[in-house]
Motif scaffolding. Structure first.
Motif, short mmCIF file in Angstrom:
data_model
loop_
_atom_site.label_atom_id
_atom_site.label_comp_id
_atom_site.label_asym_id
_atom_site.label_seq_id
_atom_site.Cartn_x
_atom_site.Cartn_y
_atom_site.Cartn_z
N LEU A 106 44.90 29.27 16.15
CA LEU A 106 46.25 28.78 16.45
C LEU A 106 47.13 29.92 16.93
CD1 LEU A 106 48.55 26.66 16.39
CD2 LEU A 106 48.88 27.26 13.96
N THR A 107 47.80 29.69 18.06
CA THR A 107 48.78 30.63 18.60
C THR A 107 50.13 29.94 18.71
OG1 THR A 107 47.09 31.75 19.94
CG2 THR A 107 49.39 32.10 20.57
N THR A 108 51.18 30.60 18.25
CA THR A 108 52.53 30.05 18.39
C THR A 108 53.38 31.01 19.21
OG1 THR A 108 53.37 31.06 16.35
CG2 THR A 108 52.35 28.87 16.17
N VAL A 109 54.21 30.47 20.05
CA VAL A 109 55.11 31.29 20.86
C VAL A 109 56.47 30.60 20.91
CG1 VAL A 109 54.34 30.19 23.00
CG2 VAL A 109 55.47 32.42 23.10
N ARG A 110 57.52 31.37 20.78
CA ARG A 110 58.88 30.81 20.79
C ARG A 110 59.67 31.43 21.93
NH1 ARG A 110 63.65 32.94 19.00
NH2 ARG A 110 65.34 31.48 18.54
N THR A 111 60.40 30.58 22.65
CA THR A 111 61.29 31.08 23.69
C THR A 111 62.64 30.41 23.55
OG1 THR A 111 61.52 31.45 26.08
CG2 THR A 111 60.56 29.36 25.40
N ASN A 112 63.70 31.19 23.63
CA ASN A 112 65.05 30.65 23.55
C ASN A 112 65.55 30.35 24.96
OD1 ASN A 112 68.04 30.51 23.35
ND2 ASN A 112 67.67 31.07 21.23
N CYS A 113 65.96 29.12 25.18
CA CYS A 113 66.33 28.66 26.52
C CYS A 113 67.82 28.81 26.81
CB CYS A 113 65.92 27.19 26.70
SG CYS A 113 64.17 26.88 26.43
N GLU A 114 68.55 29.51 25.95
CA GLU A 114 70.00 29.60 26.11
C GLU A 114 70.39 30.14 27.49
OE1 GLU A 114 73.91 31.58 23.89
OE2 GLU A 114 71.89 32.08 23.23
N ASP A 115 69.65 31.13 27.97
CA ASP A 115 69.98 31.75 29.27
C ASP A 115 69.07 31.25 30.39
OD1 ASP A 115 72.01 33.34 28.09
OD2 ASP A 115 70.51 34.80 27.44
N LEU A 116 68.35 30.16 30.14
CA LEU A 116 67.45 29.61 31.15
C LEU A 116 67.94 28.22 31.53
CD1 LEU A 116 64.09 30.54 29.36
CD2 LEU A 116 65.34 31.90 31.04
N SER A 117 68.07 27.97 32.82
CA SER A 117 68.59 26.68 33.26
C SER A 117 67.58 25.85 34.04
CB SER A 117 69.85 26.88 34.11
OG SER A 117 69.55 27.67 35.27
N THR A 118 66.45 26.43 34.41
CA THR A 118 65.47 25.70 35.21
C THR A 118 64.07 25.84 34.62
OG1 THR A 118 64.92 27.56 36.67
CG2 THR A 118 66.81 26.18 37.30
N SER A 119 63.21 24.88 34.94
CA SER A 119 61.82 24.93 34.51
C SER A 119 61.12 26.15 35.11
CB SER A 119 61.10 23.66 34.93
OG SER A 119 61.59 22.54 34.22
N TYR A 120 61.51 26.54 36.31
CA TYR A 120 60.95 27.73 36.96
C TYR A 120 61.20 28.97 36.10
CZ TYR A 120 60.17 31.20 40.71
OH TYR A 120 59.73 32.25 41.47
N GLN A 121 62.45 29.15 35.64
CA GLN A 121 62.78 30.30 34.81
C GLN A 121 62.02 30.28 33.49
OE1 GLN A 121 67.02 29.72 34.61
NE2 GLN A 121 67.44 31.11 36.32
N VAL A 122 61.88 29.10 32.90
CA VAL A 122 61.15 28.97 31.64
C VAL A 122 59.69 29.37 31.83
CG1 VAL A 122 60.35 27.34 29.89
CG2 VAL A 122 62.69 27.18 30.75
N VAL A 165 57.43 26.74 21.19
CA VAL A 165 58.73 26.31 20.65
C VAL A 165 59.81 26.63 21.68
CG1 VAL A 165 60.41 26.54 18.79
CG2 VAL A 165 57.95 26.75 18.30
N PHE A 166 60.50 25.59 22.13
CA PHE A 166 61.64 25.77 23.03
C PHE A 166 62.92 25.59 22.23
CE2 PHE A 166 58.62 24.22 26.45
CZ PHE A 166 58.52 25.46 27.07
N ASP A 167 63.53 26.70 21.81
CA ASP A 167 64.79 26.63 21.08
C ASP A 167 65.93 26.46 22.08
OD1 ASP A 167 66.43 26.59 18.89
OD2 ASP A 167 65.79 28.53 18.10
N GLU A 168 66.93 25.63 21.70
CA GLU A 168 68.05 25.30 22.59
C GLU A 168 67.53 24.74 23.91
OE1 GLU A 168 71.66 27.61 22.29
OE2 GLU A 168 70.56 29.15 21.19
N VAL A 169 66.60 23.82 23.80
CA VAL A 169 65.94 23.25 24.97
C VAL A 169 66.92 22.49 25.87
CG1 VAL A 169 65.32 21.10 23.77
CG2 VAL A 169 63.90 21.89 25.68
N ASP A 170 68.06 22.08 25.33
CA ASP A 170 69.03 21.30 26.11
C ASP A 170 69.69 22.12 27.22
OD1 ASP A 170 71.70 22.33 24.45
OD2 ASP A 170 69.98 21.95 23.16
N HIS A 171 69.46 23.45 27.25
CA HIS A 171 70.03 24.26 28.32
C HIS A 171 69.24 24.14 29.63
CE1 HIS A 171 72.26 26.11 25.02
NE2 HIS A 171 73.04 26.66 25.93
N ILE A 172 68.04 23.55 29.58
CA ILE A 172 67.23 23.40 30.79
C ILE A 172 67.75 22.18 31.57
CG2 ILE A 172 64.91 23.12 31.71
CD1 ILE A 172 63.83 24.16 29.07
#
Length: 427
Positions: A106-122, A165-172
């Motif tokens: 099992l691998t887990t990875v977390r990214t905070n989307c606060e400064d990301l607005s597009t799927s490309y950036q994510v 894990v996409f934290d603050e996913v609503d910024h996308i």
């Protein structure tokens, strides 16, 4: 004999070390805080308090991982400070330990989307998380299709089960990546990896903004985190305080007061913990032996001032103008007020500021941001078939502090009689 500069330097250098050894400028606190960092946001408690029902739902949603199956896609939503991220960190840590015991990779990875607005950036950020620092992608300049192919290559190279894990996913703003990743294996993009998504959002209405195809995949399992009540906040604060402070420093009434403020404001544990920590800092500054209720009151005033200054500083110029329009209406006794009435005053404010006003929909977005920051309140009204549903807005912040934070806007726009009366009262 006179003392020259050279001999004076010698005297100071000989004298200073002796003084510094016995009377250091900085000394460790031995009266109030034992482990202050326990009250900080990044501290991970050994147990989660006040979230038994939510944890059980969350565990059930993660169960496919231990069964060796494709992980479910999980969507968590609730206001800030209600335990979404803390529960996620706690359960994923437990899950990794248990998965290893059962031979599951099992691998887990977390990214905070606060400064990301597009799927490309994510996608770019995810790829860079998986790659060596010497092989990082630039933020832009690649065809979208190529970026997606690189993402699938990185995920398949990891293999096993992967939870993103996409934290603050609503910024996308666009939701294509939230559709593509859950379906990557079914679409033949992944062969060696089973990938699941956990989306975390503070916006209850974010789900409604997703396309129907994304809702059915991303929101396969949902867990809603309600606001904490005063009893739950007391339990959380007492658990942390027992570790963070020395014995006997935090009386029951201080815990109760911090919890009551948190429950009244938003049911936000983060807010209550910040208040308790600030109260401890005030006690340290005053060389007190114990934290008392007066320290809590002083701490709350300091945090409120800091919150307003930081919140207003983070707004755009248009956000400042919308807030000033709402402040004017508040001072005139016109709130709670509908967005269309705020729009009328906002357009007058823009004219005085020689700025082109936004269309009503964009102006309402700024009102929504003020509500999310806790600077304003948004109340839903339902007048039935005759009046329909709509929102009304008011201030939820000290207007004197707002005027101080909006000083440049006030100078640019000018004041109404009501605003002038308040300013005169401050003098």
């Amino acid at each position: 004999m006179g003392v020259t500069l050279d001999t004076l330097d010698t005297v100071v250098l000989c004298w200073l070390p002796d003084v510094m050894v016995s009377m250091g400028l900085f000394q460790p606190d031995t009266d109030i805080f034992d482990r202050r960092d326990v009250l900080r946001e990044d501290y991970q408690p050994e147990e989660i308090v006040g979230r038994d029902e939510e944890l059980q739902q969350y565990i059930s949603a993660l169960q496919p991982v231990i069964n060796g199956d494709q992980p479910a896609n999980i969507f968590l939503y609730g206001k800030a400070g209600v335990g979404k991220t803390a529960c996620t960190r706690y359960l994923l840590s437990e899950l990794k330990t248990d998965a290893a015991d059962y031979g599951i990779d099992l691998t887990t990875v977390r990214t905070n989307c606060e400064d990301l607005s597009t799927s490309y950036q994510v996608a770019i950020q995810l790829i860079n998380k998986f790659r060596d620092p010497s092989d990082q992608l630039k933020p832009t300049g690649y065809p979208r299709r190529q970026v997606n192919e690189w993402l699938w290559e990185e995920l398949d190279a990891i293999g096993g089960t992967i939870i993103i894990v996409f934290d603050e996913v609503d910024h996308i703003d666009d939701d294509s990546i939230l559709y593509q990743i859950p379906r990557a294996r079914a679409n033949g993009n992944l062969e060696q990896s089973k990938v699941g998504i956990i989306g975390i959002s503070n916006d209850f209405k974010f789900r409604e903004s997703l396309s129907s195809k994304v809702q059915s995949s991303l929101c396969e399992k949902e867990v809603q985190f309600p606001a904490y009540n005063a009893n739950e906040l007391r339990d959380i604060l007492r658990t942390r305080a027992d570790i963070a402070f020395y014995d006997g420093v935090i009386p029951h009434e201080v815990i109760a007061k911090c919890a009551a403020f948190g429950a009244k404001d938003a049911g936000d544990a983060r807010q209550s913990l910040d208040l308790l920590m600030e109260a401890g800092d005030v006690a340290v500054e005053q060389d007190a032996d114990q934290v008392c209720e007066e320290h809590v009151d002083e701490a709350r005033a300091l945090l409120e001032q800091s919150r307003i200054i930081d919140g207003v500083a983070g707004l755009t110029q248009q956000g400042h103008l919308v807030l000033y329009a709402l402040l004017m209406l508040y001072e005139e006794g016109e709130t709670p007020v509908r967005a269309r009435d705020v729009q009328n005053r906002y357009e007058i404010v823009c004219k005085r500021a020689a700025t082109e006003p936004l269309v009503p929909r964009r102006m309402r977005d700024h009102l929504g941001e003020l509500a999310m920051l806790g600077i304003a309140t948004r109340i839903e009204r339902n007048k039935g078939e005759s009046g329909g549903r709509y929102y009304e807005y008011s201030l939820d912040t000290n207007p004197d502090l707002l005027l101080e934070a909006l000083a440049e806007t006030v100078d640019m726009v000018g004041v109404t009689d009501a605003i002038q009366t308040r300013l005169d009262g401050e003098i």
